[in-house]
Design a protein around this motif. Structure first.
Motif, PDB file in Angstrom:
ATOM      1  N   SER A 161       0.837  -1.203   0.000  1.00 49.58           N
ATOM      2  CA  SER A 161       0.000   0.000   0.000  1.00 49.58           C
ATOM      3  C   SER A 161       0.875   1.257   0.000  1.00 49.58           C
ATOM      4  O   SER A 161       2.056   1.216   0.377  1.00 49.58           O
ATOM      5  N   LEU A 162       0.296   2.366  -0.425  1.00 46.52           N
ATOM      6  CA  LEU A 162       1.029   3.634  -0.476  1.00 46.52           C
ATOM      7  C   LEU A 162       1.496   4.067   0.913  1.00 46.52           C
ATOM      8  O   LEU A 162       2.599   4.598   1.074  1.00 46.52           O
ATOM      9  N   SER A 163       0.656   3.822   1.922  1.00 42.32           N
ATOM     10  CA  SER A 163       1.033   4.201   3.285  1.00 42.32           C
ATOM     11  C   SER A 163       2.221   3.375   3.778  1.00 42.32           C
ATOM     12  O   SER A 163       3.111   3.895   4.454  1.00 42.32           O
ATOM     13  N   PHE A 164       2.226   2.104   3.421  1.00 41.08           N
ATOM     14  CA  PHE A 164       3.344   1.240   3.807  1.00 41.08           C
ATOM     15  C   PHE A 164       4.615   1.684   3.083  1.00 41.08           C
ATOM     16  O   PHE A 164       5.693   1.784   3.680  1.00 41.08           O
ATOM     17  N   GLN A 165       4.487   1.949   1.784  1.00 44.98           N
ATOM     18  CA  GLN A 165       5.640   2.399   0.998  1.00 44.98           C
ATOM     19  C   GLN A 165       6.232   3.674   1.578  1.00 44.98           C
ATOM     20  O   GLN A 165       7.454   3.838   1.633  1.00 44.98           O
ATOM     21  N   GLN A 166       5.357   4.572   2.028  1.00 40.62           N
ATOM     22  CA  GLN A 166       5.823   5.847   2.565  1.00 40.62           C
ATOM     23  C   GLN A 166       6.716   5.635   3.785  1.00 40.62           C
ATOM     24  O   GLN A 166       7.727   6.325   3.965  1.00 40.62           O
ATOM     25  N   LYS A 167       6.371   4.656   4.616  1.00 40.87           N
ATOM     26  CA  LYS A 167       7.183   4.358   5.792  1.00 40.87           C
ATOM     27  C   LYS A 167       8.572   3.860   5.382  1.00 40.87           C
ATOM     28  O   LYS A 167       9.576   4.220   5.989  1.00 40.87           O
ATOM     29  N   ILE A 168       8.605   3.050   4.322  1.00 42.91           N
ATOM     30  CA  ILE A 168       9.881   2.513   3.851  1.00 42.91           C
ATOM     31  C   ILE A 168      10.706   3.600   3.174  1.00 42.91           C
ATOM     32  O   ILE A 168      11.940   3.643   3.300  1.00 42.91           O
ATOM     33  N   PHE A 169      10.034   4.512   2.470  1.00 48.07           N
ATOM     34  CA  PHE A 169      10.738   5.605   1.786  1.00 48.07           C
ATOM     35  C   PHE A 169      11.545   6.446   2.774  1.00 48.07           C
ATOM     36  O   PHE A 169      12.584   7.013   2.427  1.00 48.07           O
ATOM     37  N   GLU A 170      11.056   6.522   4.006  1.00 50.36           N
ATOM     38  CA  GLU A 170      11.746   7.312   5.023  1.00 50.36           C
ATOM     39  C   GLU A 170      13.106   6.713   5.399  1.00 50.36           C
ATOM     40  O   GLU A 170      13.944   7.401   5.991  1.00 50.36           O
ATOM     41  N   GLN A 171      13.322   5.454   5.029  1.00 50.14           N
ATOM     42  CA  GLN A 171      14.587   4.789   5.351  1.00 50.14           C
ATOM     43  C   GLN A 171      15.671   5.052   4.293  1.00 50.14           C
ATOM     44  O   GLN A 171      16.846   4.807   4.531  1.00 50.14           O
ATOM     45  N   VAL A 172      15.251   5.523   3.119  1.00 52.87           N
ATOM     46  CA  VAL A 172      16.192   5.734   2.013  1.00 52.87           C
ATOM     47  C   VAL A 172      17.145   6.883   2.368  1.00 52.87           C
ATOM     48  O   VAL A 172      16.695   7.976   2.741  1.00 52.87           O
ATOM     49  N   PRO A 173      18.454   6.665   2.233  1.00 52.05           N
ATOM     50  CA  PRO A 173      19.446   7.639   2.702  1.00 52.05           C
ATOM     51  C   PRO A 173      19.563   8.946   1.925  1.00 52.05           C
ATOM     52  O   PRO A 173      20.077   9.926   2.445  1.00 52.05           O
ATOM     53  N   SER A 174      19.115   8.986   0.673  1.00 59.10           N
ATOM     54  CA  SER A 174      19.256  10.227  -0.094  1.00 59.10           C
ATOM     55  C   SER A 174      18.031  10.481  -0.963  1.00 59.10           C
ATOM     56  O   SER A 174      17.321   9.550  -1.357  1.00 59.10           O
ATOM     57  N   LYS A 175      17.787  11.772  -1.248  1.00 61.31           N
ATOM     58  CA  LYS A 175      16.642  12.155  -2.065  1.00 61.31           C
ATOM     59  C   LYS A 175      16.774  11.619  -3.488  1.00 61.31           C
ATOM     60  O   LYS A 175      15.788  11.189  -4.096  1.00 61.31           O
ATOM     61  N   GLU A 176      17.994  11.644  -4.008  1.00 59.81           N
ATOM     62  CA  GLU A 176      18.242  11.152  -5.369  1.00 59.81           C
ATOM     63  C   GLU A 176      17.905   9.672  -5.474  1.00 59.81           C
ATOM     64  O   GLU A 176      17.255   9.229  -6.428  1.00 59.81           O
TER      65      GLU A 176
END
Length: 258
Positions: A161-176
């Protein structure tokens, strides 16, 4: 006389098998899109006379495998089917289902084949068929790995789900890297597979495909992994086909239908 008796027994057996097959055909008439069907619709679907179809439906109804609505006179699957499906689902273990398919892919590619499952916000390798090369890629069984990197993580993440993905996106170290991940997720859903080269580990590559459960959810994936130098563009395309087909077979054995 003995010959005639044998022939009669053989004909009875054939008739019995044909009746069983027709009953099975009736059950498979029902789909998510067509959950209720009339006698005429069922008879047309299996190309059978209404009289024969009626007799078969009556037997299925007596065993609670189909139910007839007294108002619309339409049939739907009964509670007996739900119970059997529940029992089957409880007895199905994804590792046991996947293992022979994984071994077949391993023998064809000679690379390591992995089965990952979603566990909270991570992926965990629960089954592995080690590659046949002297130099091969190995993942520890039970080790928790991120979802935002690696072919296996990305292919599972793409179907959440988009909400779940959003939580994982917060773990990504850089915007790029986050922007690249978001773009890749859309491609993964179209292609039903993911690729990673020197991503989570320098020198290792992987191709992964999603495994769908009976509800159409992705809680697992199948992958082939190995040293980057062996994952040439031609080899990658071959592995994509093998992994996608393997994941499809596992999905179907888990009860998934397109």
């Amino acid at each position: 006389m003995i010959k005639d008796s044998n022939e009669q027994d053989s004909k009875k057996t054939e008739t019995g098998l044909r009746t069983v097959q027709r009953a099975i055909d009736i059950l498979y008439c029902f789909t998510l899109e067509e959950q209720e069907l009339s006698l005429t619709e069922i008879a047309n679907k299996i190309s059978l006379a209404k009289s024969t179809t009626t007799r078969l439906l009556s037997t299925l109804e007596q065993n609670n495998l189909v139910v007839k609505d007294p108002l619309t006179l339409k049939y739907r699957l009964g509670e007996g089917i739900y119970y059997l499906g529940y029992v089957a689902g409880k007895s199905m273990k994804i590792r046991e289902i996947a293992r022979p398919i994984m071994e077949e892919i391993r023998d064809k590619t000679r690379e390591t084949v992995n089965l990952y499952v979603l566990e909270e916000n991570s992926r965990v390798c629960v089954e592995q068929c080690e590659g046949l090369h002297s130099i091969r890629h190995i993942v520890k069984i039970g080790e928790q790995l991120p979802l935002w990197t690696g072919a296996e993580g990305k292919v599972i993440l793409a179907y959440q789900s988009l909400s779940f993905q959003q939580k994982i996106f917060e773990q990504v170290p850089s915007k790029e890297r986050l922007n690249c991940l978001k773009e890749e997720i859309e491609k993964i859903k179209l292609q039903r597979c993911a690729l990673s080269i020197d991503e989570r580990e320098v020198g290792s590559a992987a191709v992964a495909a999603p495994i769908f459960n009976i509800n159409g959810e992705v809680r697992a994936c199948l992958s082939v992994s190995g040293p980057t130098n062996r994952f040439t563009p031609e080899v990658v395309e071959k592995y994509k086909l093998l992994v996608k087909e393997g994941a499809k077979v596992i999905s179907e054995k888990l009860g998934y239908r397109e």
